[in-house]
Design an enzyme around this catalytic site. Sequence first.
Site, short mmCIF file in Angstrom:
data_model
loop_
_atom_site.label_atom_id
_atom_site.label_comp_id
_atom_site.label_asym_id
_atom_site.label_seq_id
_atom_site.Cartn_x
_atom_site.Cartn_y
_atom_site.Cartn_z
N GLU A 141 -11.02 3.37 -3.52
CA GLU A 141 -10.65 4.71 -3.08
C GLU A 141 -11.43 5.80 -3.80
O GLU A 141 -10.87 6.62 -4.51
CB GLU A 141 -9.13 4.89 -3.22
N GLU B 111 -6.03 -5.05 0.92
CA GLU B 111 -4.63 -4.81 0.58
C GLU B 111 -3.82 -4.92 1.86
O GLU B 111 -4.19 -4.36 2.89
CB GLU B 111 -4.43 -3.41 -0.03
C1 GAL Z 1 -3.64 1.69 -1.97
C2 GAL Z 1 -4.30 1.69 -3.31
C3 GAL Z 1 -3.51 0.95 -4.35
C4 GAL Z 1 -2.07 1.36 -4.29
C5 GAL Z 1 -1.54 1.07 -2.94
C6 GAL Z 1 -0.12 1.49 -2.76
O1 GAL Z 1 -4.06 2.77 -1.24
O2 GAL Z 1 -5.57 1.14 -3.25
O3 GAL Z 1 -4.04 1.24 -5.60
O4 GAL Z 1 -1.96 2.71 -4.55
O5 GAL Z 1 -2.27 1.80 -1.98
O6 GAL Z 1 0.75 0.95 -3.65
#
Ligand code: GAL
Length: 960
Positions: free
Chosen positions: A409, A479
């Site tokens: 990010e 993620e």
């Molecule tokens: C993503 C980010 C993570 C964490 C997650 C939400 O956007 O990369 O670091 O913030 O969301 O828990």
Amino acid sequence: MELPHHEDVSPGTGGLAPRAWYAGSDAAVLSLNGSWRFRLSPGAHGLDESFAAAGFDAAAWDEVVVPGHWVLQGHGAPVYTNQMYPFPVDPPRVPTQNPTGDHLRGFDLPGGWPADEDAVLRFDGVESCARVWLNGTPLGDFKGSRLPHEFAVGHLLRPEGNVLAVRVHQWSSGSYLEDQDQWWLPGIFRDVTLLHRPEGAARDFFTHASYDHEAGTGTLRVDSDVPGRVTVPELGVDVATGQSVTVPVEPWSAERPRLYDAELATAGERIPLRVGFRTVALTDGLITVNGRPLLFRGVNRHEFHPEKGRALDRATMRADVQLMKQNNINAVRTSHYPPHPAFLDLCDELGLWVIDECDLETHGFTMLGWRGNPADDDRWTPALLDRAARTVERDKNHPSVIIWSLGNECGTGRGLRAMAAWIRDRDPDRLLHYEGDPSCQDTDMYSRMYADHAEVERIGRGEDEGPEARRRLPFVLCEYGHAMGNGPGGLREYQDLFERYERLQGGFIWEWIDHGLLHPAFGYAYGGDFGEELHDGNFVCDGLCFPDRSPSPGLLDYKQVIQPVRFTYDPVSGTVSVTNLYDFADLAELAFEWTYLADGPAHPVSGPLDVPPELGPGESVELKLPDPPQAAGGAEIRLHVSAMVCEETNWTSLDHVVARADFAVTPRPPVPVATGERPRRSGYDVALGPGRFDARTGELRALADVTLTAAPRLEVWRVPTDNDDGAPWQPDTRYGPLWRKLGLDRMQHRLDGVESDADGLTVRTRVAPAARDLALRTVYRWTSDGTALRLAVAVTPEGDWEVPLPRLGIRLGLPAALGYAHWFGGGPGEAYPDTGSASCVSRWNMDVGRMQTPYVRPQENGARADVRWAELRDGFDGAGVRIVGDPEFWFSARRWSDAELDAAAHRTDLKPGPAVWVHLDHGQRGIGSQSCGPGVLSQHELHAEPAEFTFTFAMAGRGR
Ligand code: GAL
């Protein structure tokens, strides 16, 4: 204006070039971990440096343990923000209030230390900026918190009385590059080590060990700046550094992490190596290792310990890897910084694929439309390149690391491009990952976070839009499955997609562990619990493990969803089909078993399942089972099949279950309908079988000698989960807030009539919230056969229900003594429509206290799925109440009400009260992942629709 070192954008001064990290050579080392003298100042301004001078008396100072964070040792407090910088965004400047920790440690060289030779002082991690002095001489300064930094110190060392002084600023220009979603935890949080560098020792070396899957050979070459020899006794290899040798080998993979012990010997040092042969490539648009495409069953791992923060000890790191392996996880993204280097040794040894991510995130600039983003500002590029080099150079010798990630990010920009170019040049043998640039110009894979199932399916089919080059790339979800609180839901459906479409190479759950900090009042603390001015609450508790590393139901669900063996059962032919879902391994390390159970585990019949050990990846076999036993007295027969490890491994003990499944062999027998008894009225009482009712309200007051603390009534409210509530940036269809607005937590029950007839009692009600015209007409029909009392509930929605229901069922209160539950249904843990894969139908029993899932922020939890009957008893074998559902139901029980659960901010707010509150639910809404990702899939929604369901109550236990 010239900025002080901690505010200028330079990565540091005075340090040595980055190089490989390794442990265990024959050169002398001295750990400088332990107790250090410590003084905290509120800011960096006006501090003199006299503490670093020889002879400074720090006797009056406090002490802290290194590695550690001072905010977790009684000095100041942690701060949690997700993307917001907790200071004004004015890069590279930081606030005047900048907690600054001065650290001092004296040391003597151990006997035999060659004092007049080179030595290196290594810091493996300091947050966020340090300046270092040895014996009063300044060595330099550095930024890059989760990266190693070294200084040459041989010329300064004395046999005795050395004094090391380190000044650490919490905030620095580096903080702008370290805006990861986690606690801000300043301090010297990784090891400090003095390393002897003998004359003729290599400064750095690079092990290249590839595998040719067609020839079955490995090629090894170790480049070293100082020439030497490389030996691999097991392979008979003895070559000069820089020279390649090709020999037949067994390859390294996360499934079979074959390592060869080797040694790099130069004139001055012998360095033990562990060599794993593997070749990483992009082949026909897929990520392959040793010629085969991978499927990541991964997890994002932050370093976290509930008392030590990011200062993890070796045992905790090993526990993490073992627990991952035990739960079928095969890959780790080291979000969002390189982990302690020893963690990667464990990944090599125990077997995990690693995406090693650089310590870089500038997410807070998103709030400014990315204005001023350091990732796109040439002044910062040296700092970015420094971070890339420190990551790659440190970790380049690990076979487990197959992909480098630029960071997380950071938007897009020239700095990122420069990093990618540097990494590709330095290490062309690994792939590159970066999620934040939709053009994918610098990455070898199309990576996304939290894309919903429909989009992932489109990508899988190659029907995604976007740049042509991106459409040719493999896809990973770096993620997904946001594991905050109860959930994540929908994992099974993602896995089905991953297994269906070749282009989808799996993903990484967000995230491994809840970052709840142990707290004297709150149990586990989250954002805001330390009085932070800005914070993001419990968004920091979103892991598959609770802070103490006990598995949450999400981990057990994930384990089941990603298990490397698939079973299917055909009750007609009595066969089980077994499919090997590994990418590389056969099934030789597993032993298989079948078990028939009649109404639970009392008299199992079981035997081995002869699965051919050589069954290869993707292959299936059909096996005939012995005939099931005859079901005595209408018992329900179930089949359990399991795959266990048949040899002890370095990650688990014998008999560990890797994969399992649970099937119905015979259907559930019909539930007898309890009717025939006539209600008898006397005064305000109506008696019907074991039931006693209030004639005026139609409410059930008692069941035989058990007085209810709350009469059964319709309930639709559940205390919103983090996923029900959703994240603030999510679309408006976040049902937790909508349910609350609608008033589902304060439904009024209007009585429309109590009618007694020859066969029973009918109670008509209308259940609706104030201020609205929608309702659930609810009719309770009570009958009895004299022994059991049957309740049939008929629900008819009225009005425009534009929201799904959280739940639909009956809630009642029993005396606190009936706090021990037995049930036949899904267990042992909780399950919801889209989370329950680990739930297995059998007979279970436990104290009601243990039925609670201890989410760090209390919320709906603990439902058991597919329950045929449940009993609440006074102790394990005491008397109590039995409830049989038709159809099966969701069963929950707690020692507090939903209102108390809703009001609780921490587990410690929940205190057992005078009742056991029981929910018998006909329906539950799915959980989804909307605390950061997509909501509930349509097939797991619970819509307000006409429904009918029954529960039969009877007395259970001793003497009945
Ligand atoms: C993503 C980010 C993570 C964490 C997650 C939400 O956007 O990369 O670091 O913030 O969301 O828990």
